[in-house]
Design a protein around this motif. Structure first.
Motif, PDB file in Angstrom:
ATOM      1  N   ILE A 131       8.447  -4.271  -5.023  1.00 13.83           N
ATOM      2  CA  ILE A 131       7.609  -4.563  -3.855  1.00 13.83           C
ATOM      3  C   ILE A 131       8.178  -5.739  -3.075  1.00 13.83           C
ATOM      4  CG2 ILE A 131       5.339  -5.401  -3.146  1.00 13.83           C
ATOM      5  CD1 ILE A 131       4.133  -3.742  -5.418  1.00 13.83           C
ATOM      6  N   ARG A 184       7.970  -2.989 -10.989  1.00 12.42           N
ATOM      7  CA  ARG A 184       7.264  -2.702  -9.730  1.00 12.42           C
ATOM      8  C   ARG A 184       7.106  -3.958  -8.863  1.00 12.42           C
ATOM      9  NH1 ARG A 184       1.833  -2.426  -7.848  1.00 12.42           N
ATOM     10  NH2 ARG A 184       1.593  -0.800  -6.259  1.00 12.42           N
ATOM     11  N   SER A 227       2.822   3.358  -1.719  1.00 10.67           N
ATOM     12  CA  SER A 227       3.341   3.639  -3.069  1.00 10.67           C
ATOM     13  C   SER A 227       4.525   4.595  -3.033  1.00 10.67           C
ATOM     14  CB  SER A 227       2.223   4.203  -3.945  1.00 10.67           C
ATOM     15  OG  SER A 227       1.659   5.355  -3.357  1.00 10.67           O
ATOM     16  N   GLU A 260       0.799  -1.223   0.000  1.00 16.55           N
ATOM     17  CA  GLU A 260       0.000   0.000   0.000  1.00 16.55           C
ATOM     18  C   GLU A 260       0.838   1.283   0.000  1.00 16.55           C
ATOM     19  OE1 GLU A 260      -2.481  -0.452   3.395  1.00 16.55           O
ATOM     20  OE2 GLU A 260      -3.798  -1.942   2.442  1.00 16.55           O
ATOM     21  N   GLN A 319       7.540   2.637  -2.005  1.00 17.40           N
ATOM     22  CA  GLN A 319       8.033   1.821  -3.108  1.00 17.40           C
ATOM     23  C   GLN A 319       8.933   2.648  -4.032  1.00 17.40           C
ATOM     24  OE1 GLN A 319       4.544   0.316  -5.091  1.00 17.40           O
ATOM     25  NE2 GLN A 319       3.717  -0.579  -3.210  1.00 17.40           N
ATOM     26  N   GLU A 330       7.792   1.331 -13.404  1.00 22.27           N
ATOM     27  CA  GLU A 330       6.625   0.576 -13.830  1.00 22.27           C
ATOM     28  C   GLU A 330       7.004  -0.786 -14.405  1.00 22.27           C
ATOM     29  OE1 GLU A 330       7.357   3.655 -14.737  1.00 22.27           O
ATOM     30  OE2 GLU A 330       5.888   4.765 -13.511  1.00 22.27           O
TER      31      GLU A 330
END
Length: 668
Positions: free
Chosen positions: A630, A626, A508, A506, A511, A623
């Motif tokens: 994570i 990702r 972001s 959660e 990250q 992107e």
């Protein structure tokens, strides 16, 4: 299994997945309570480490031992596990409603293998399966009780049963006795002959008596819910297992002799037709069979065993020996059947039948018998004592008054604090019983019992179960460790979910920040634009090869290829177009780097490859990576949590005990 619970289980046992070890039971260790380590002010003992490290392992193998490095890795993981559990406890994660709900659910399942009831059930399951290895053939005489039978009526029926048993023992024809005296409606047709059956096809008292007889022996009168039975064992032989047959049915339920004769002639002609070499069973079945449910599938029926279908059908079906053998017409209450043997299989192994046997046992009177045995063992084990005079007094009050009136009389008589029974060292009072009746939410079937009797028996059952559970929690080491394992696992899941897994998913901004600080981890190697065509229909391979052989990599080539071939033949091939790292790609790694068009054979398939521009090594965009970010972010958060815990809690290792544990797990 719910994903959460699966993950919880993995958490608890994750550190026990390194190379197999061999160890002796922890019972071999000294009985002295020497701690393996302390975390903060809490002592942790070796039995917990040994219990968890043994999960999913084969400790009985003689080959190989755990290395010192593997042991140290497992030990470090255990320390980390206990640190997280300690933190979860300090945060009160074991004091929430969600924890109570989940832990209660786990306890309900975890305790089952340790209960007296489970061992008795297992015994009944195995007894039933062992009996299933045989089929028995028996005849019986049934004598029923008159409606509203008195004690004298019951005695009279028993004496008559005993008389018939004596007559049979003295040589009178048992089946004639059944024809004359049996009150089983079928006796006028079969003279008491029940045919073959196996375990779980009769009420358990009848089954017990039959399997205990020798061939030709007559039983003493056997009491069941139907009345008194006298049983004669006619035969016993190995269970032939199960068979699958197909049939052609011509219905016949007419009492008109002319109609019956016409039907019998029709069946005979069908049977003669089936004897011809050119006849096809499925075609004859579809044309003539009157079983609408099976006529279009060749008359195929499910597998059947002895005692699972009507005797007339069973007798003929089990007389067939060769696959494909066809029986002459057989008459049953449904009509005439022509039966063909399709398949045979032996009785399945216990593991395959266990669930079915258990469901049957729990549905018949054996379940009540098991519960009665459980209660007897519990009462003896937990020193059950009862105030019988008080129970009788209460039953009288509830028998003569409504429930509310009876409770009021109990209150007026000041019986509430009187001890009604004791179990497991705990006294239970009349008020405890009344509270249970009013607030437990239990559904109690009264039936023919006194209201108080029904509730009292249920309350005693529950309190004896509670005494057994308390005993296990206090004295059964294996159960204690298993319970602790899942208790800790639930807390650990919540801690990790809040601080690592869900947080990483959660957050972001976290990250992106992690990605920016560790870009060097997320690098592309040299890549190449490529179109990969995998042929799935061999007949199109030559035409696709011709189409592509003079082409170069172009962005619009995929559309041209699809429009040329896939509009009419959508399954001819599949296309993959992207930028790939050649050296790690399963197909491109086989290709020649500087060749624009080429053909690659791999995995029993043909691939056409067109290579485009090469891209130099470089950073992956956030992107593009990702998922990996994570995953790495979660590992970072996990390590950060551990670093914090190691600074907050002092861990002291008892090296002497640790070495003793190592010797234990490596000793053959």
């Amino acid at each position: 299994m719910n994903f959460k619970y699966f993950y919880l289980y993995i958490l608890v046992v994750a550190f026990s997945c390194s190379p197999k070890t061999t160890m002796k039971s922890e019972d071999n260790m000294s009985n002295a309570p020497v701690s393996l380590m302390t975390i903060g002010n809490e002592e942790v003992y070796a039995d917990e480490f040994l219990h968890i490290i043994s999960k999913n392992r084969s400790f009985l193998e003689k080959e190989g031992t755990i290395s010192k490095a593997d042991f140290e890795e497992n030990f470090d993981l255990f320390v980390n596990f206990k640190l997280k559990v300690k933190e979860a406890e300090n945060r009160g994660l074991h004091q929430t409603e969600e924890f109570d709900r989940e832990f209660s659910m786990f306890k309900e399942d975890l305790i089952k293998p340790y209960l007296i009831k489970n061992s008795l059930q297992e015994g009944e399951l195995m007894k039933a399966y062992n009996r299933m290895q045989e089929i028995v053939k028996a005849s019986h005489i049934l004598l029923q009780f008159p409606t509203n039978a008195t004690r004298e009526d019951t005695i009279a029926v028993y004496r008559m049963a005993q008389k018939l048993k004596n007559q049979a023992d003295e040589g009178e024809d048992f089946n004639e006795l059944a024809f004359v005296h049996s009150e089983d409606p079928s006796a006028k047709e079969n003279k008491g002959n029940l045919g073959y059956f196996t375990a779980l096809q009769m009420v358990h008292q009848f089954e017990d008596a039959t399997y205990g007889l020798k061939i030709g022996e007559v039983s003493d009168p056997i009491l069941t819910d139907y009345g008194y039975h006298i049983i004669r064992l006619e035969d016993r032989k190995p269970n032939p297992g199960e068979i699958r047959v197909s049939h052609i049915l011509i219905r016949s339920q007419s009492s008109d002799p002319v109609t019956e004769e016409r039907i019998l002639r029709k069946v005979s002609e069908i049977y003669q037709e089936l004897q011809k070499p050119e006849s096809v069973w499925e075609e004859v079945c579809a044309q003539y069979s009157e079983d609408q449910g099976t006529r279009n599938t060749g008359g195929l029926l499910p597998f059947i065993g002895i005692g699972s279908v009507i005797p007339e059908f069973e007798r003929v079906a089990f007389s067939l020996n060769e696959i494909g053998e066809i029986s002459p017409p057989a008459k049953t209450p449904y009509g005439y059947h022509i039966i063909r043997l399709e398949e045979k299989r032996p009785l399945p192994p216990f593991e395959e039948m266990e669930a079915l046997i258990k469901s049957k046992i729990l549905r018949d009177s054996r379940s009540s018998l098991i519960q009665s045995q459980v209660a007897s063992i519990q009462k003896a084990r937990y020193q059950f004592s009862e105030n019988e005079t008080l129970v009788d007094s209460l039953e009288t009050l509830f028998d003569k008054n409504s429930r509310n009136e009876a409770i009021e009389k109990v209150n007026n008589a000041q019986l509430n604090d009187r001890i009604i029974f004791s179990a497991g060292g705990v006294d239970r009072t009349v008020q405890d019983l009344l509270d249970y009746m009013l607030t437990s939410g239990q559904i109690v079937r009264v039936g023919n019992k006194n209201l108080l009797t029904a509730w009292y028996e249920k309350y005693v059952e529950n309190m004896l179960n509670q005494a057994e559970e308390n005993d296990l929690a206090s004295n059964n080491k294996e159960y204690q460790l298993t319970l602790k394992e899942y208790r800790d696992g639930i807390m650990l899941f919540t801690l990790m979910n809040e601080n690592v897994w869900q947080k990483a998913l959660e957050d972001s901004l976290g990250q992106v920040d992690f990605y920016e600080k560790h870009k060097d981890r997320y690098q592309w190697k040299e890549r190449t634009e490529a179109i990969i065509v995998k042929m799935t229909k061999d007949e199109f391979t030559p035409s696709v090869r011709r189409f592509l052989s003079d082409k170069k990599y172009q962005d619009n080539l995929v559309n041209r290829l699809e429009n040329t071939f896939l509009n009419d033949n959508p399954l001819a091939f599949t296309i993959d177009k992207d930028v790939f790292e050649m050296e790690s790609h399963p197909i491109l790694s086989r290709a020649i780097a500087n060749k624009a068009f080429q053909e690659v054979k791999a995995n029993n398939a043909i691939y056409f490859v067109l290579l485009g521009n090469k891209l130099p090594p470089g950073n992956k965009k956030f992107e593009e990576t990702r998922g990996k970010v994570i995953q790495d972010f979660q590992e970072y958060l996990d390590q950060s949590l551990l670093d914090t815990l190691k600074s907050n809690y002092t861990v002291r290792i008892n090296e002497e005990e640790k070495n003793r544990v190592y010797e234990l797990v490596t000793k053959k």
